[in-house]
Design an enzyme around this catalytic site. Structure first.
Site, PDB file in Angstrom:
ATOM      1  N   SER A 195       0.796  -1.231   0.000  1.00  0.00           N
ATOM      2  CA  SER A 195       0.000   0.000   0.000  1.00  0.00           C
ATOM      3  C   SER A 195       0.826   1.278   0.000  1.00  0.00           C
ATOM      4  O   SER A 195       0.391   2.286  -0.543  1.00  0.00           O
ATOM      5  CB  SER A 195      -0.944   0.007   1.202  1.00  0.00           C
ATOM      6  OG  SER A 195      -0.211  -0.052   2.410  1.00  0.00           O
ATOM      7  N   HIS A 237      -4.912  -3.221  -3.176  1.00  0.00           N
ATOM      8  CA  HIS A 237      -4.467  -2.231  -4.173  1.00  0.00           C
ATOM      9  C   HIS A 237      -4.297  -2.840  -5.561  1.00  0.00           C
ATOM     10  O   HIS A 237      -3.638  -2.253  -6.418  1.00  0.00           O
ATOM     11  CB  HIS A 237      -3.166  -1.570  -3.707  1.00  0.00           C
ATOM     12  CG  HIS A 237      -3.345  -0.830  -2.430  1.00  0.00           C
ATOM     13  ND1 HIS A 237      -3.848   0.459  -2.385  1.00  0.00           N
ATOM     14  CD2 HIS A 237      -3.182  -1.213  -1.147  1.00  0.00           C
ATOM     15  CE1 HIS A 237      -3.937   0.838  -1.128  1.00  0.00           C
ATOM     16  NE2 HIS A 237      -3.546  -0.153  -0.351  1.00  0.00           N
ATOM     17  N   LYS A 273     -11.523   0.792  -2.696  1.00  0.00           N
ATOM     18  CA  LYS A 273     -10.440   1.430  -3.455  1.00  0.00           C
ATOM     19  C   LYS A 273     -10.803   1.440  -4.937  1.00  0.00           C
ATOM     20  O   LYS A 273     -11.697   2.187  -5.320  1.00  0.00           O
ATOM     21  CB  LYS A 273      -9.118   0.767  -3.077  1.00  0.00           C
ATOM     22  CG  LYS A 273      -8.772   1.177  -1.630  1.00  0.00           C
ATOM     23  CD  LYS A 273      -7.627   0.484  -0.981  1.00  0.00           C
ATOM     24  CE  LYS A 273      -7.489   1.030   0.445  1.00  0.00           C
ATOM     25  NZ  LYS A 273      -6.728   0.162   1.338  1.00  0.00           N
TER      26      LYS A 273
END
Ligand SMILES: *Cc1c(COP(=O)(O)O)cnc(C)c1O
Length: 411
Positions: free
Chosen positions: A190, A218, A249
């Protein structure tokens, strides 16, 4: 009360002295490349909304429809008052997307990590973590009571040494059930934006009989032919026991998920305390996430990922020309390591003065002395946005500048 607030003020003062004080900045606009903070327009390079879906009409419409059909709240935990259709539809879509037998969603990725690790692992077991694991995994590890072993970041030799030791220890035999070893890694890290060698980690866990959990927070929506994540890209999805990620995300909504075999999902429904003892996410969040899972798999999703990678390549080429060390990986996270906490804050302040919002990331999110600017790009950025960022970064002092210039604003 006086003693209480006096003590807290002293503790806050200590945080300030270390250059680690944090505060919230109120944003008066949707999450998008253009933000408005205190009436000032800023170009946003801080978001994990990598595909630009957080403010996408398809997600907003799905959320609005779910509110109309199922209401604003969800009433109780899913085991108590019934499990709303939007959650089931989301889980069916996630399992199909990831190619697993099942999926279970949680209110956040953090809750998914805590619930899953604590359900599976107890004090007889061994948890093996990469040194740079996200705080939610570290907290889960501590709470589980399992024996914790840390290997150097992406260090396969050290991982193998630990697994060899763990196998020996676990086979020594105890009364109760067979003790287990679980490796947990992120696929894209991250704060560094680099990538775990999943193929090699899978080979090691098979060799030593360990289990593997991969946090694709991610990577989901970005990597692999179908944008399922790095596990897809590395061709090892089938060998990973537990695939975890967030819906907040690249998927633009909110919530966490676990994908894996049906037995895992059933086990978590019975044993994951953050699932059992927490009110179900609101229907609007589940519906928005489901719309995102569909969108990621569409031609538009493919185009958005391609747009993002083109921006990333241009940024990295520009930084390289400017003398910044840039990692040789493709990732939407581009860290610019500054080192000192105050230096990173000064650089972020200077950028903000110039209309560019990039966060300074400091301890405890990263190690002390490794403070950085964490630049993230999204598919919603334009070439013009990127040019503005590169112009703003050019004069900043950094390790490879021959003549460092002081940052414009004070820390
Ligand atoms: C953000 C993040 C999480 C937590 O997900 P949330 O849905 O935000 O709680 C977990 N792991 C990693 C690596 C993350 O970056």
């Amino acid at each position: 009360m006086n003693d209480f607030t006096t003590e807290l003020k002293e503790r806050l003062e200590e945080i300030r002295r270390q250059g680690l004080y944090r505060e919230l900045r109120r944003v008066d606009s949707p999450q998008s490349p253009g933000l408005e903070i205190n009436g000032k327009p800023l170009l946003n390079f801080s978001s994990n909304d990598y595909l630009g879906l957080a403010n996408h009409p398809a997600l907003k419409e799905a959320a609005i429809k779910a509110v109309k059909d199922f209401g604003a709240g969800s009433g109780a935990s899913r085991l108590i008052c019934g499990s709303l259709a939007p959650h089931h539809e989301l889980e069916t879509a996630l399992a199909a997307f990831k190619g697993t037998e099942g999926a279970l969603t949680f209110s956040t990725g953090y809750a998914a990590a805590i619930g899953t690790i604590c359900a599976l692992m107890g004090k007889e077991d061994i948890l093996v973590l990469d040194k740079l694991m996200h705080a939610c995994i570290v907290d889960a590890a501590r709470l589980s009571g399992a024996k914790l072993r840390i290997f150097g970041h992406n260090d396969l030799n050290e991982l193998e040494d630990i697994l060899r030791w763990a196998k020996e220890r676990n086979s020594a035999g105890t009364a109760g059930r067979q003790p287990r070893t679980l490796i947990v890694t992120e696929s894209v890290f991250s704060m560094d934006g680099d990538i775990a060698p999943l193929r090699e980690i899978v080979a090691l866990k098979e060799k030593y009989g360990a289990w593997l959990m991969v946090d694709e927070a991610h990577a989901t929506g970005l990597f692999g032919k179908h944008r399922r994540g790095v596990a897809e890209e590395a061709g090892v999805s089938e060998q990973i026991e537990i695939q975890m990620g967030t819906l907040g995300k690249a998927l633009g909504a909110s919530g966490g998920y676990i994908c894996g075999p049906r037995a895992l999902i059933e086990f978590l429904i019975n044993r994951a305390r953050s699932f059992i003892f927490s009110t179900a996410p609101v229907p609007g969040a589940a519906a928005a996430a489901r719309a995102a899972v569909e969108l990621v798999q569409s031609a538009e999703g493919k185009q958005r990922a391609e747009d993002l990678w083109a921006l990333v390549e241009r940024l990295k080429a520009g930084l390289g020309r400017n003398g910044w060390p840039v990692a040789n990986v493709r990732s939407a996270i581009v860290p610019l390591i500054i080192g000192a906490e105050a230096g990173a804050v000064a650089a972020a302040n200077a950028l903000r003065e110039g209309g560019i919002y990039v966060p300074a990331i400091r301890y405890p999110t990263v190690a002390r002395g490794e403070a950085r600017l964490r630049v993230t790009l999204t598919a919603a950025h334009t070439q013009k946005d990127l040019s503005a960022l590169m112009d703003a970064l050019a004069p900043l002092p950094h390790p490879h500048h021959s003549k460092p210039q002081p940052a414009a604003a004070d820390a």
